[in-house]
Design a protein around this motif. Structure first.
Motif, PDB file in Angstrom:
ATOM      1  N   GLN A   1       0.669  18.472  11.271  1.00 46.35           N
ATOM      2  CA  GLN A   1       0.351  19.894  11.251  1.00 46.35           C
ATOM      3  C   GLN A   1       0.034  20.331  12.681  1.00 46.35           C
ATOM      4  OE1 GLN A   1       0.350  22.152   8.685  1.00 46.35           O
ATOM      5  NE2 GLN A   1       1.238  20.537   7.402  1.00 46.35           N
ATOM      6  N   PRO A   2       0.488  21.520  13.096  1.00 47.66           N
ATOM      7  CA  PRO A   2       0.295  21.931  14.496  1.00 47.66           C
ATOM      8  C   PRO A   2      -1.152  21.878  14.966  1.00 47.66           C
ATOM      9  CG  PRO A   2       1.821  23.415  13.398  1.00 47.66           C
ATOM     10  CD  PRO A   2       1.268  22.519  12.331  1.00 47.66           C
ATOM     11  N   ASP A   3      -2.102  22.274  14.099  1.00 47.74           N
ATOM     12  CA  ASP A   3      -3.499  22.249  14.535  1.00 47.74           C
ATOM     13  C   ASP A   3      -4.000  20.838  14.745  1.00 47.74           C
ATOM     14  OD1 ASP A   3      -3.131  22.021  11.788  1.00 47.74           O
ATOM     15  OD2 ASP A   3      -5.165  22.666  11.322  1.00 47.74           O
ATOM     16  N   ASP A   4      -3.573  19.885  13.882  1.00 47.24           N
ATOM     17  CA  ASP A   4      -3.960  18.487  14.063  1.00 47.24           C
ATOM     18  C   ASP A   4      -3.299  17.901  15.306  1.00 47.24           C
ATOM     19  OD1 ASP A   4      -5.658  18.057  11.737  1.00 47.24           O
ATOM     20  OD2 ASP A   4      -3.838  18.309  10.557  1.00 47.24           O
ATOM     21  N   ALA A   5      -2.028  18.266  15.534  1.00 47.32           N
ATOM     22  CA  ALA A   5      -1.340  17.785  16.728  1.00 47.32           C
ATOM     23  C   ALA A   5      -2.009  18.305  17.992  1.00 47.32           C
ATOM     24  CB  ALA A   5       0.131  18.201  16.691  1.00 47.32           C
ATOM     25  N   ALA A   6      -2.444  19.554  17.962  1.00 48.69           N
ATOM     26  CA  ALA A   6      -3.123  20.129  19.128  1.00 48.69           C
ATOM     27  C   ALA A   6      -4.429  19.407  19.405  1.00 48.69           C
ATOM     28  CB  ALA A   6      -3.377  21.619  18.901  1.00 48.69           C
ATOM     29  N   ASP A   7      -5.202  19.130  18.353  1.00 50.41           N
ATOM     30  CA  ASP A   7      -6.464  18.404  18.533  1.00 50.41           C
ATOM     31  C   ASP A   7      -6.222  17.028  19.140  1.00 50.41           C
ATOM     32  OD1 ASP A   7      -7.986  20.466  17.538  1.00 50.41           O
ATOM     33  OD2 ASP A   7      -8.012  19.695  15.493  1.00 50.41           O
ATOM     34  N   LEU A   8      -5.167  16.368  18.689  1.00 51.49           N
ATOM     35  CA  LEU A   8      -4.879  15.024  19.187  1.00 51.49           C
ATOM     36  C   LEU A   8      -4.411  15.065  20.635  1.00 51.49           C
ATOM     37  CD1 LEU A   8      -4.487  12.035  19.019  1.00 51.49           C
ATOM     38  CD2 LEU A   8      -2.417  12.387  17.659  1.00 51.49           C
ATOM     39  N   ILE A   9      -3.494  15.960  20.960  1.00 46.48           N
ATOM     40  CA  ILE A   9      -2.979  16.042  22.327  1.00 46.48           C
ATOM     41  C   ILE A   9      -4.098  16.366  23.312  1.00 46.48           C
ATOM     42  CG2 ILE A   9      -1.565  17.483  23.862  1.00 46.48           C
ATOM     43  CD1 ILE A   9       0.589  17.492  21.768  1.00 46.48           C
TER      44      ILE A   9
ATOM     45  N   ALA B   1       5.969  11.420  20.364  1.00 45.46           N
ATOM     46  CA  ALA B   1       6.406  12.812  20.209  1.00 45.46           C
ATOM     47  C   ALA B   1       6.995  13.038  18.817  1.00 45.46           C
ATOM     48  CB  ALA B   1       7.424  13.163  21.282  1.00 45.46           C
ATOM     49  N   ASP B   2       7.742  12.058  18.308  1.00 46.58           N
ATOM     50  CA  ASP B   2       8.309  12.181  16.961  1.00 46.58           C
ATOM     51  C   ASP B   2       7.208  12.277  15.912  1.00 46.58           C
ATOM     52  OD1 ASP B   2      10.851  12.082  17.999  1.00 46.58           O
ATOM     53  OD2 ASP B   2      11.128   9.938  17.609  1.00 46.58           O
ATOM     54  N   VAL B   3       6.148  11.504  16.086  1.00 44.22           N
ATOM     55  CA  VAL B   3       5.021  11.542  15.146  1.00 44.22           C
ATOM     56  C   VAL B   3       4.306  12.886  15.234  1.00 44.22           C
ATOM     57  CG1 VAL B   3       2.784  10.524  14.575  1.00 44.22           C
ATOM     58  CG2 VAL B   3       4.721   9.043  15.141  1.00 44.22           C
ATOM     59  N   LEU B   4       4.093  13.375  16.435  1.00 35.47           N
ATOM     60  CA  LEU B   4       3.446  14.678  16.613  1.00 35.47           C
ATOM     61  C   LEU B   4       4.257  15.795  15.968  1.00 35.47           C
ATOM     62  CD1 LEU B   4       2.243  14.286  20.297  1.00 35.47           C
ATOM     63  CD2 LEU B   4       0.768  14.528  18.298  1.00 35.47           C
ATOM     64  N   ASP B   5       5.583  15.702  16.022  1.00 35.33           N
ATOM     65  CA  ASP B   5       6.439  16.700  15.372  1.00 35.33           C
ATOM     66  C   ASP B   5       6.172  16.771  13.874  1.00 35.33           C
ATOM     67  OD1 ASP B   5       7.856  17.776  17.507  1.00 35.33           O
ATOM     68  OD2 ASP B   5       9.340  16.162  17.492  1.00 35.33           O
ATOM     69  N   GLN B   6       5.767  15.625  13.273  1.00 33.87           N
ATOM     70  CA  GLN B   6       5.545  15.568  11.836  1.00 33.87           C
ATOM     71  C   GLN B   6       4.141  16.010  11.431  1.00 33.87           C
ATOM     72  OE1 GLN B   6       7.935  14.750   9.615  1.00 33.87           O
ATOM     73  NE2 GLN B   6       9.420  14.450  11.261  1.00 33.87           N
TER      74      GLN B   6
ATOM     75  N   TYR C   1       0.808  -1.211   0.000  1.00 30.41           N
ATOM     76  CA  TYR C   1       0.000   0.000   0.000  1.00 30.41           C
ATOM     77  C   TYR C   1       0.850   1.274   0.000  1.00 30.41           C
ATOM     78  CZ  TYR C   1      -4.047  -2.928   1.076  1.00 30.41           C
ATOM     79  OH  TYR C   1      -5.059  -3.859   1.016  1.00 30.41           O
ATOM     80  N   GLY C   2       2.107   1.146  -0.437  1.00 28.95           N
ATOM     81  CA  GLY C   2       3.035   2.270  -0.351  1.00 28.95           C
ATOM     82  C   GLY C   2       2.642   3.479  -1.168  1.00 28.95           C
ATOM     83  N   ASP C   3       1.911   3.281  -2.276  1.00 29.85           N
ATOM     84  CA  ASP C   3       1.555   4.399  -3.155  1.00 29.85           C
ATOM     85  C   ASP C   3       0.216   5.028  -2.797  1.00 29.85           C
ATOM     86  OD1 ASP C   3       3.889   4.043  -4.591  1.00 29.85           O
ATOM     87  OD2 ASP C   3       2.967   2.649  -6.008  1.00 29.85           O
ATOM     88  N   MET C   4      -0.424   4.546  -1.765  1.00 31.60           N
ATOM     89  CA  MET C   4      -1.731   5.084  -1.387  1.00 31.60           C
ATOM     90  C   MET C   4      -1.617   6.493  -0.833  1.00 31.60           C
ATOM     91  SD  MET C   4      -4.074   2.256   0.528  1.00 31.60           S
ATOM     92  CE  MET C   4      -5.039   1.074  -0.382  1.00 31.60           C
ATOM     93  N   LYS C   5      -2.636   7.298  -1.099  1.00 31.05           N
ATOM     94  CA  LYS C   5      -2.735   8.597  -0.460  1.00 31.05           C
ATOM     95  C   LYS C   5      -3.036   8.402   1.016  1.00 31.05           C
ATOM     96  CE  LYS C   5      -4.330  11.017  -4.612  1.00 31.05           C
ATOM     97  NZ  LYS C   5      -5.428  11.805  -5.214  1.00 31.05           N
ATOM     98  N   PRO C   6      -2.636   9.363   1.871  1.00 32.89           N
ATOM     99  CA  PRO C   6      -2.858   9.204   3.313  1.00 32.89           C
ATOM    100  C   PRO C   6      -4.311   8.888   3.682  1.00 32.89           C
ATOM    101  CG  PRO C   6      -1.374  11.035   2.920  1.00 32.89           C
ATOM    102  CD  PRO C   6      -1.849  10.581   1.573  1.00 32.89           C
ATOM    103  N   ALA C   7      -5.261   9.546   3.027  1.00 30.80           N
ATOM    104  CA  ALA C   7      -6.671   9.306   3.353  1.00 30.80           C
ATOM    105  C   ALA C   7      -7.070   7.884   3.017  1.00 30.80           C
ATOM    106  CB  ALA C   7      -7.562  10.299   2.612  1.00 30.80           C
ATOM    107  N   ASP C   8      -6.567   7.353   1.890  1.00 26.91           N
ATOM    108  CA  ASP C   8      -6.894   5.987   1.502  1.00 26.91           C
ATOM    109  C   ASP C   8      -6.242   4.981   2.443  1.00 26.91           C
ATOM    110  OD1 ASP C   8      -8.368   6.941  -0.610  1.00 26.91           O
ATOM    111  OD2 ASP C   8      -6.710   6.795  -2.040  1.00 26.91           O
TER     112      ASP C   8
ATOM    113  N   ASP D   1       0.792  11.620   8.634  1.00 22.39           N
ATOM    114  CA  ASP D   1      -0.171  11.927   7.576  1.00 22.39           C
ATOM    115  C   ASP D   1      -1.440  11.092   7.717  1.00 22.39           C
ATOM    116  OD1 ASP D   1       1.563  13.758   6.472  1.00 22.39           O
ATOM    117  OD2 ASP D   1       2.382  12.371   4.994  1.00 22.39           O
ATOM    118  N   VAL D   2      -1.270   9.825   8.075  1.00 25.29           N
ATOM    119  CA  VAL D   2      -2.421   8.922   8.209  1.00 25.29           C
ATOM    120  C   VAL D   2      -3.285   9.325   9.404  1.00 25.29           C
ATOM    121  CG1 VAL D   2      -3.085   6.547   8.754  1.00 25.29           C
ATOM    122  CG2 VAL D   2      -1.324   6.991   7.030  1.00 25.29           C
TER     123      VAL D   2
END
Length: 453
Positions: free
Chosen positions: A236-244, A229-234, A172-179, A206-207
């Motif tokens: 988007q800040p707004d998505d990371a904030a929602d997750l945290i 923490a490494d994944v959160l660094d990657q 599944y390496g070529d899949m878009k993140p949403a897929d 991305d996933v």
């Protein structure tokens, strides 16, 4: 003509057609059931149809497999797929498993599975494509490959030994993140967590951004703090904030301490805003330049591969410094306007004077109205000193306005019935599904780190 032997890994992504040649979807996996004294029997395909829905297509509905395409009778149950007891996915669950040769010659890893047609509507596993362990200490290259029948090997299932997810990730390496996010959500829970743990940090980030918050938290809770923490660094800040904000306060603080300082500062700032405001919706990573920057420089920044399309639609012009919170915000220059001027033109002379920024406290409803009224894809956000702190993009607003279960469409990613009402078409009967879901208010991020609320 239909092929009599097909390797399953090559079926991933193959297009499925009805008898009239209309495209129905793409193959995402093959479903088999084990038999006590024989090789596994193929029961059907997992097909992704428009709308990112995964459905089950029984093997009896398949009339031809070959030349990179699959032909069906045109009859398809469009209710979302849910795996039943005893069913096993070849790509998601068998590829990557360790097996032991019955003759005692060692073990190997399943890299592909061949299915063979035994009769009309009858397919079963005929051969396994295996890779033995490396025989040299060299870090380069792989072990030798060999074919074997199902009866010549025994699956290796030692206690505490998880199935390798490398083969699935490669498939599944070529899949878009949403897929890929949809693919993971359709996997059994344990397998989903195994695959998530083996994804590279950037790919997992991305996933996660494409998953519902409950599934984000489930995966994040399986990662150790350093990896999380490494994944959160990657992200988007707004998505990371929602997750945290969905994690426990203690773990959220610990992850923020382990993140890169600049990334953590952006997340802390976003967590300080209410979720139904521009500050709660914005991202802190727009393109920011000086008024003396040229059109050529602006277009070069927009061309960056990792830049989200909505962020590339316009460039923010400010006084120094050029990181949020910036110097005084001067205005935005739209991408289309840059295309109308020569490369040496200064961006400061191309600012859109009619676009007013919003404040961080502006309501999400007002931001939505502004984007809709002026046909914008982003709007700048400033603080009380007119310094740029971020931008709200159209995807941020849509994610806020849509119901929580919009990704699953029916609100349940693991619900399937194989008999539903149908609609007669030129090529056959297509079942009807009630895909409507009532919109409801987006929940808040909950507890806010660092502001005592």
């Amino acid at each position: 003509m239909s092929a009599t032997r097909v390797f399953v890994a090559r079926l991933a992504g193959c297009t499925v057609f009805d008898p009239a040649g209309d495209r129905l979807g793409k193959v995402r996996d093959v479903l088999v059931v084990y038999r006590s004294n024989d090789s596994p029997r193929l029961v059907g395909l997992i097909v992704e149809i428009p709308g990112k829905r995964r459905v089950f297509v029984g093997i009896g509905r398949v009339t031809s497999i070959g030349s990179g395409q699959i032909i069906t009778t045109g009859l398809m149950n469009v209710r979302r797929f849910q795996q039943r007891g005893g069913e096993v996915r070849v790509i998601a669950e068998i590829l990557g498993r360790r097996v032991v040769f019955s003759d005692g010659s060692g073990d190997a890893t399943i890299e592909d599975v061949a299915i063979e047609q035994a009769g009309a509507g009858e397919w079963s596993v005929s051969q396994l494509f295996l890779r033995r362990p490396k025989t040299s200490a060299s870090p380069f290259g792989k072990g030798p490959t060999v074919f074997a029948t199902w009866g010549e090997v025994v699956e290796k299932g030692q206690t505490g030994q998880s199935q390798s997810a490398e083969q699935l990730i490669a498939t599944y390496g070529d899949m878009k993140p949403a897929d890929l996010a949809n693919t993971l959500l359709d996997l059994p829970q344990l397998r989903m967590l195994e695959v998530a743990e083996e994804l590279p940090d950037a790919r997992l980030a991305d996933v996660l951004e494409e998953m519902p918050e409950s599934d984000q938290v489930e995966i994040m809770n399986q990662l150790d703090d350093t990896r999380a923490a490494d994944v959160l660094d990657q992200m988007q800040p707004d998505d990371a904030a929602d997750l945290i904000a969905q994690l426990s306060e203690a773990r959220g603080e610990e992850l923020l301490k382990l993140m890169q300082p600049e990334e953590a500062d952006d997340v802390r700032m976003l967590l300080a805003y209410a979720p139904d405001t521009a500050g709660g919706l914005m991202t802190t990573e727009p393109i920011i330049v000086s008024a003396d920057a040229t059109v050529a420089e602006g277009l070069a920044l927009i061309r960056r591969h990792e830049l989200a399309p909505a962020l590339g639609a316009a460039i923010c012009v400010t006084l120094p410094p050029y990181e949020p919170p910036t110097g005084r915000f001067l205005g935005m220059v739209h991408f289309q306007r840059m295309l109308r001027y020569p490369p040496h033109e200064r961006l400061g002379s191309l600012i859109d004077d009619g676009l007013e920024p919003v404040t961080a406290e502006t309501s999400a409803a007002e931001v939505s109205r502004i984007l809709a009224s002026y046909n914008l894809v982003s709007v700048p956000v400033v603080d009380e000193n007119h310094r740029l702190v971020g931008v709200v993009t159209i995807d941020d607003v849509l994610d806020y306005l849509l119901p929580d279960d919009w990704r699953s469409q029916e609100g349940d990613t693991r619900t399937r019935a194989r008999s539903v009402p149908s609609l007669q078409t030129k090529t056959g009967t297509i079942p009807l599904v009630n895909a409507a879901s009532a919109a409801h208010e987006k929940p808040s991020r909950g507890r806010r780190l660092g502001n005592g609320s």
